[in-house]
Design an enzyme around this catalytic site. Structure first.
Site, PDB file in Angstrom:
ATOM      1  N   GLU A  48     -74.956  25.191 -13.693  1.00 44.15           N
ATOM      2  CA  GLU A  48     -75.684  23.941 -13.450  1.00 44.15           C
ATOM      3  C   GLU A  48     -76.329  23.356 -14.712  1.00 44.15           C
ATOM      4  O   GLU A  48     -77.309  22.626 -14.625  1.00 44.15           O
ATOM      5  CB  GLU A  48     -76.754  24.177 -12.384  1.00 44.15           C
ATOM      6  CG  GLU A  48     -76.153  24.539 -11.036  1.00 44.15           C
ATOM      7  CD  GLU A  48     -77.187  24.454  -9.938  1.00 44.15           C
ATOM      8  OE1 GLU A  48     -77.166  23.481  -9.181  1.00 44.15           O
ATOM      9  OE2 GLU A  48     -78.035  25.378  -9.861  1.00 44.15           O
ATOM     10  N   HIS A  86     -85.292  27.300  -7.660  1.00 47.78           N
ATOM     11  CA  HIS A  86     -85.193  27.330  -6.199  1.00 47.78           C
ATOM     12  C   HIS A  86     -86.522  27.870  -5.668  1.00 47.78           C
ATOM     13  O   HIS A  86     -86.546  28.680  -4.756  1.00 47.78           O
ATOM     14  CB  HIS A  86     -84.035  28.231  -5.766  1.00 47.78           C
ATOM     15  CG  HIS A  86     -82.769  28.007  -6.535  1.00 47.78           C
ATOM     16  ND1 HIS A  86     -81.942  29.030  -6.918  1.00 47.78           N
ATOM     17  CD2 HIS A  86     -82.202  26.861  -6.990  1.00 47.78           C
ATOM     18  CE1 HIS A  86     -80.902  28.532  -7.581  1.00 47.78           C
ATOM     19  NE2 HIS A  86     -81.041  27.215  -7.658  1.00 47.78           N
TER      20      HIS A  86
HETATM   21 MN    MN Z   1     -79.616  25.793  -8.532  1.00 48.08          MN
END
Ligand code: MN
Length: 268
Positions: free
Chosen positions: A110, A131
């Site tokens: 990412e 997260h």
């Molecule tokens: Mn992620």
């Protein structure tokens, strides 16, 4: 437009962003913009370990800084759990979020989050993608995340939610290319934090200390807001003006919690 490291006489006809290192394509990757101050790199290592220690990052998530000498490059660890990051694990990425020439280590899937936010936000010098658990429910509900105390005054600007499904349909929820990163940056707009539906959040700052502070207090605000929502309402959140004033005051003392958080981790 030609890549910056090529003159017109020897430039290839088209700049292809990937594969990494132009393997097999004959197209060279951008060169490194040069060495970065050791203190700044130490702060980035510390940021990785602090955010893991504070429960914002776990085995996943990452934190980056913009390259101080070249605005369209950034520094991010190789693919590694943040608590384990050392100086030697840091890598340099070019504006397409692919590594610079000569770099062969595995990158985070990412990484496009970082490159596209740096492209869209000249004011941003550091980015955290996490997260962090208490924030996740707000990304999937109609209850907006709101600043409930002075430590999270930056949230009073509003917290947008990015839903990857709107533009990309059913995906694995990851920001795995430049177009997805750009769409996330567009949802973030000028704000300090954006939630990612069914995934996590992204936090930006003008320094590495500020982005760490914001990531920690975004998680804390979410945890406390859920508690407050179990009490008698209506709840009174900070207004945008209160948030801006509180944030300006708190930022003057940001060195204090930074030193505390840093003292809890080892920086190699
Ligand atoms: Mn992620």
């Amino acid at each position: 437009m030609l890549p910056f490291w090529r003159c017109g006489c020897c430039a290839p006809s088209g700049f292809v962003a990937s594969p990494v290192d132009g393997a097999g394509s004959g197209i060279r990757r951008p060169d490194s913009a040069g060495p970065v101050d050791a203190g700044l790199l130490g702060d980035l290592v510390a940021a990785n370990r602090i955010l893991a220690d504070q429960g914002v990052l776990d085995g996943y998530g990452h934190v980056s800084i913009r390259h101080p000498a070249k605005a369209d490059h950034f520094i991010l660890s190789r693919s590694l759990a943040p608590a384990l990051v050392r100086r030697a694990d840091l890598m340099e990425f070019a504006s397409d979020s692919e590594p610079v020439a000569g770099e062969t280590r595995l990158s985070y899937l990412e990484r496009y989050i970082h490159g596209e936010i740096y492209r869209a936000r000249p004011d941003v010098m550091a980015v955290v993608h996490s997260h962090s658990p208490s924030v996740i429910p707000f990304g999937i509900s109609r209850t907006p995340m709101q600043a409930l105390f002075h430590m999270s005054g930056f949230l009073a600007q509003g917290v947008p939610i990015f839903d990857i499904r709107e533009k990309f349909g059913f995906t694995d929820m990851l920001i795995s290319n430049n177009a997805m990163g750009a769409a996330l940056a567009q949802a973030l707009a000028g704000k300090p934090v954006a939630l990612m539906r069914g995934h996590g959040n992204v936090v930006v700052g003008s320094t590495i200390q500020e982005v760490v502070y914001r990531a920690i207090y975004t998680e804390e605000n979410a945890r406390l807001q859920k508690l407050a929502m179990g009490l008698e309402g209506p709840l009174t959140y900070l207004s945008p003006e209160e948030g801006a004033r509180a944030d300006a005051t708190v930022m003057k003392t940001i060195a204090r919690p930074w030193e505390l958080w840093k003292a809890r981790v080892s920086v190699e």
